[in-house]
Design a protein around this motif. Structure first.
Motif, PDB file in Angstrom:
ATOM      1  N   VAL A  96       0.843  -1.200   0.000  1.00 35.41           N
ATOM      2  CA  VAL A  96       0.000   0.000   0.000  1.00 35.41           C
ATOM      3  C   VAL A  96       0.875   1.247   0.000  1.00 35.41           C
ATOM      4  CG1 VAL A  96      -1.633   1.362   1.374  1.00 35.41           C
ATOM      5  CG2 VAL A  96      -2.011  -1.084   1.058  1.00 35.41           C
ATOM      6  N   LEU A  97       1.940   1.234   0.809  1.00 28.39           N
ATOM      7  CA  LEU A  97       2.842   2.382   0.859  1.00 28.39           C
ATOM      8  C   LEU A  97       3.588   2.568  -0.454  1.00 28.39           C
ATOM      9  CD1 LEU A  97       4.237   2.230   4.483  1.00 28.39           C
ATOM     10  CD2 LEU A  97       2.480   3.725   3.547  1.00 28.39           C
ATOM     11  N   LEU A  98       3.936   1.491  -1.109  1.00 32.56           N
ATOM     12  CA  LEU A  98       4.575   1.589  -2.428  1.00 32.56           C
ATOM     13  C   LEU A  98       3.606   2.235  -3.424  1.00 32.56           C
ATOM     14  CD1 LEU A  98       6.978   0.959  -4.267  1.00 32.56           C
ATOM     15  CD2 LEU A  98       5.911  -1.264  -4.703  1.00 32.56           C
ATOM     16  N   TRP A  99       2.347   1.774  -3.422  1.00 33.19           N
ATOM     17  CA  TRP A  99       1.332   2.399  -4.278  1.00 33.19           C
ATOM     18  C   TRP A  99       1.201   3.878  -3.948  1.00 33.19           C
ATOM     19  CZ3 TRP A  99      -3.164   4.494  -2.122  1.00 33.19           C
ATOM     20  CH2 TRP A  99      -4.032   5.078  -3.040  1.00 33.19           C
ATOM     21  N   ALA A 100       1.140   4.206  -2.647  1.00 28.65           N
ATOM     22  CA  ALA A 100       0.965   5.606  -2.239  1.00 28.65           C
ATOM     23  C   ALA A 100       2.146   6.461  -2.683  1.00 28.65           C
ATOM     24  CB  ALA A 100       0.785   5.693  -0.722  1.00 28.65           C
ATOM     25  N   ALA A 101       3.351   5.931  -2.592  1.00 28.86           N
ATOM     26  CA  ALA A 101       4.531   6.696  -3.014  1.00 28.86           C
ATOM     27  C   ALA A 101       4.450   7.023  -4.500  1.00 28.86           C
ATOM     28  CB  ALA A 101       5.800   5.918  -2.694  1.00 28.86           C
ATOM     29  N   VAL A 102       4.051   6.055  -5.303  1.00 24.88           N
ATOM     30  CA  VAL A 102       3.931   6.296  -6.744  1.00 24.88           C
ATOM     31  C   VAL A 102       2.774   7.256  -7.019  1.00 24.88           C
ATOM     32  CG1 VAL A 102       3.368   5.199  -8.954  1.00 24.88           C
ATOM     33  CG2 VAL A 102       4.981   4.105  -7.394  1.00 24.88           C
ATOM     34  N   GLU A 103       1.621   6.985  -6.414  1.00 23.86           N
ATOM     35  CA  GLU A 103       0.419   7.781  -6.658  1.00 23.86           C
ATOM     36  C   GLU A 103       0.573   9.231  -6.204  1.00 23.86           C
ATOM     37  OE1 GLU A 103      -3.632   8.353  -7.817  1.00 23.86           O
ATOM     38  OE2 GLU A 103      -2.390   6.591  -8.131  1.00 23.86           O
ATOM     39  N   LEU A 104       1.169   9.430  -5.032  1.00 19.13           N
ATOM     40  CA  LEU A 104       1.201  10.763  -4.439  1.00 19.13           C
ATOM     41  C   LEU A 104       2.462  11.553  -4.771  1.00 19.13           C
ATOM     42  CD1 LEU A 104      -0.211   9.835  -0.925  1.00 19.13           C
ATOM     43  CD2 LEU A 104      -1.459  10.734  -2.892  1.00 19.13           C
ATOM     44  N   CYS A 105       3.570  10.857  -4.966  1.00 19.75           N
ATOM     45  CA  CYS A 105       4.848  11.566  -5.145  1.00 19.75           C
ATOM     46  C   CYS A 105       5.369  11.546  -6.572  1.00 19.75           C
ATOM     47  CB  CYS A 105       5.901  10.978  -4.211  1.00 19.75           C
ATOM     48  SG  CYS A 105       5.475  11.135  -2.470  1.00 19.75           S
ATOM     49  N   ALA A 106       4.927  10.610  -7.379  1.00 17.10           N
ATOM     50  CA  ALA A 106       5.484  10.497  -8.729  1.00 17.10           C
ATOM     51  C   ALA A 106       4.506  10.944  -9.815  1.00 17.10           C
ATOM     52  CB  ALA A 106       5.916   9.056  -8.997  1.00 17.10           C
ATOM     53  N   MET A 107       3.232  10.709  -9.605  1.00 11.63           N
ATOM     54  CA  MET A 107       2.242  11.009 -10.640  1.00 11.63           C
ATOM     55  C   MET A 107       1.799  12.474 -10.560  1.00 11.63           C
ATOM     56  SD  MET A 107       1.880   8.046 -12.090  1.00 11.63           S
ATOM     57  CE  MET A 107       0.398   8.181 -13.021  1.00 11.63           C
ATOM     58  N   PRO A 108       1.638  13.123 -11.709  1.00 14.53           N
ATOM     59  CA  PRO A 108       1.167  14.519 -11.687  1.00 14.53           C
ATOM     60  C   PRO A 108      -0.325  14.586 -11.355  1.00 14.53           C
ATOM     61  CG  PRO A 108       1.375  13.760 -13.932  1.00 14.53           C
ATOM     62  CD  PRO A 108       1.910  12.657 -13.060  1.00 14.53           C
ATOM     63  N   GLY A 109      -0.772  15.748 -10.933  1.00  8.75           N
ATOM     64  CA  GLY A 109      -2.190  15.959 -10.658  1.00  8.75           C
ATOM     65  C   GLY A 109      -2.980  16.051 -11.945  1.00  8.75           C
ATOM     66  N   GLU A 110      -4.302  15.982 -11.814  1.00  8.29           N
ATOM     67  CA  GLU A 110      -5.165  16.121 -12.981  1.00  8.29           C
ATOM     68  C   GLU A 110      -5.065  17.536 -13.536  1.00  8.29           C
ATOM     69  OE1 GLU A 110      -9.146  15.046 -11.821  1.00  8.29           O
ATOM     70  OE2 GLU A 110      -8.808  12.982 -12.433  1.00  8.29           O
ATOM     71  N   GLN A 111      -5.073  17.630 -14.836  1.00  8.88           N
ATOM     72  CA  GLN A 111      -5.031  18.935 -15.496  1.00  8.88           C
ATOM     73  C   GLN A 111      -6.401  19.588 -15.394  1.00  8.88           C
ATOM     74  OE1 GLN A 111      -2.263  20.351 -16.802  1.00  8.88           O
ATOM     75  NE2 GLN A 111      -1.183  18.572 -15.981  1.00  8.88           N
ATOM     76  N   GLY A 112      -6.401  20.869 -15.186  1.00  8.18           N
ATOM     77  CA  GLY A 112      -7.649  21.617 -15.172  1.00  8.18           C
ATOM     78  C   GLY A 112      -8.500  21.365 -13.941  1.00  8.18           C
ATOM     79  N   LEU A 113      -9.755  21.711 -14.065  1.00 10.90           N
ATOM     80  CA  LEU A 113     -10.714  21.615 -12.977  1.00 10.90           C
ATOM     81  C   LEU A 113     -11.148  20.167 -12.788  1.00 10.90           C
ATOM     82  CD1 LEU A 113     -12.549  23.428 -11.109  1.00 10.90           C
ATOM     83  CD2 LEU A 113     -14.227  23.304 -12.942  1.00 10.90           C
ATOM     84  N   ASN A 114     -11.242  19.715 -11.538  1.00  8.57           N
ATOM     85  CA  ASN A 114     -11.877  18.435 -11.259  1.00  8.57           C
ATOM     86  C   ASN A 114     -12.914  18.666 -10.165  1.00  8.57           C
ATOM     87  OD1 ASN A 114     -10.571  18.318  -8.739  1.00  8.57           O
ATOM     88  ND2 ASN A 114      -9.184  16.677  -9.316  1.00  8.57           N
ATOM     89  N   ARG A 115     -13.548  17.622  -9.669  1.00 11.55           N
ATOM     90  CA  ARG A 115     -14.646  17.793  -8.705  1.00 11.55           C
ATOM     91  C   ARG A 115     -14.200  18.378  -7.375  1.00 11.55           C
ATOM     92  NH1 ARG A 115     -15.975  11.974  -6.154  1.00 11.55           N
ATOM     93  NH2 ARG A 115     -13.867  11.139  -6.250  1.00 11.55           N
ATOM     94  N   PHE A 116     -12.871  18.477  -7.142  1.00 13.09           N
ATOM     95  CA  PHE A 116     -12.357  19.006  -5.881  1.00 13.09           C
ATOM     96  C   PHE A 116     -11.843  20.439  -6.003  1.00 13.09           C
ATOM     97  CE2 PHE A 116     -11.763  14.382  -5.815  1.00 13.09           C
ATOM     98  CZ  PHE A 116     -12.572  14.088  -4.749  1.00 13.09           C
ATOM     99  N   GLY A 117     -11.874  20.988  -7.199  1.00 12.98           N
ATOM    100  CA  GLY A 117     -11.475  22.368  -7.368  1.00 12.98           C
ATOM    101  C   GLY A 117     -10.560  22.564  -8.567  1.00 12.98           C
ATOM    102  N   PRO A 118     -10.070  23.799  -8.734  1.00  9.64           N
ATOM    103  CA  PRO A 118      -9.187  24.087  -9.866  1.00  9.64           C
ATOM    104  C   PRO A 118      -7.786  23.527  -9.652  1.00  9.64           C
ATOM    105  CG  PRO A 118      -9.435  26.023  -8.505  1.00  9.64           C
ATOM    106  CD  PRO A 118     -10.358  24.981  -7.940  1.00  9.64           C
ATOM    107  N   ASN A 119      -7.057  23.401 -10.728  1.00  7.39           N
ATOM    108  CA  ASN A 119      -5.666  22.933 -10.661  1.00  7.39           C
ATOM    109  C   ASN A 119      -4.845  23.927  -9.834  1.00  7.39           C
ATOM    110  OD1 ASN A 119      -3.000  22.160 -11.122  1.00  7.39           O
ATOM    111  ND2 ASN A 119      -3.357  21.703 -13.277  1.00  7.39           N
ATOM    112  N   PRO A 120      -4.197  23.479  -8.740  1.00  9.93           N
ATOM    113  CA  PRO A 120      -3.451  24.420  -7.909  1.00  9.93           C
ATOM    114  C   PRO A 120      -2.230  25.012  -8.611  1.00  9.93           C
ATOM    115  CG  PRO A 120      -3.089  22.179  -7.155  1.00  9.93           C
ATOM    116  CD  PRO A 120      -4.138  22.125  -8.222  1.00  9.93           C
ATOM    117  N   LEU A 121      -1.689  24.337  -9.590  1.00 10.45           N
ATOM    118  CA  LEU A 121      -0.537  24.876 -10.319  1.00 10.45           C
ATOM    119  C   LEU A 121      -0.971  25.979 -11.268  1.00 10.45           C
ATOM    120  CD1 LEU A 121       1.500  21.632 -11.050  1.00 10.45           C
ATOM    121  CD2 LEU A 121       1.890  23.352  -9.280  1.00 10.45           C
TER     122      LEU A 121
END
Length: 126
Positions: A96-121
């Motif tokens: 689970v921690l290996l998945w979390a490291a890849v998901e949270l630290c390696a993968m970029p965020g969604e481009q543009g607006l999603n259901r949680f708000g605008p792209n912070p970048l």
């Protein structure tokens, strides 16, 4: 707001910095006070660190387009493997921690607006 709210999105770089700060506080707390003081103050410090960790992890998961509730699984895995893994469930938590490291630290965020708000970048660049 960074450590005390789970609303919104958090970019990858800021998440890594915030997680490093929480980890440094954890390491300092484990290293500095004597065991008796750690036992007493741990009832305040550890829930505080878990709450802050849940907030930043939820925001980062929101940036990836996922529900913040996945943070509960990530934090449970962190708590489970604080000691060296010794059994099969500990091995699963390590995955689970290996998945979390890849998901949270390696993968970029969604481009543009999603259901949680605008792209912070994009908001920072504008």
């Amino acid at each position: 707001e960074l450590f005390f709210s789970s609303a919104g999105r958090l970019p990858r770089g800021l998440f890594i910095i915030a997680a490093a700060v929480l980890f440094a506080v954890f390491v300092l707390f484990k290293a500095v006070p004597p065991p008796a003081v750690e036992l007493i103050l741990g009832w305040v410090v550890y829930p505080f660190l878990l709450f802050c960790g849940a907030c930043i992890t939820s925001k980062r998961l929101h940036d990836r387009g996922r529900s913040g509730w996945w943070a509960a699984l990530v934090l449970a895995a962190i708590v489970a493997v604080v000691t060296p893994p010794q059994s099969y469930p500990d091995f699963l938590f390590s995955l689970v921690l290996l998945w979390a490291a890849v998901e949270l630290c390696a993968m970029p965020g969604e481009q543009g607006l999603n259901r949680f708000g605008p792209n912070p970048l994009r908001a920072a660049a504008a």
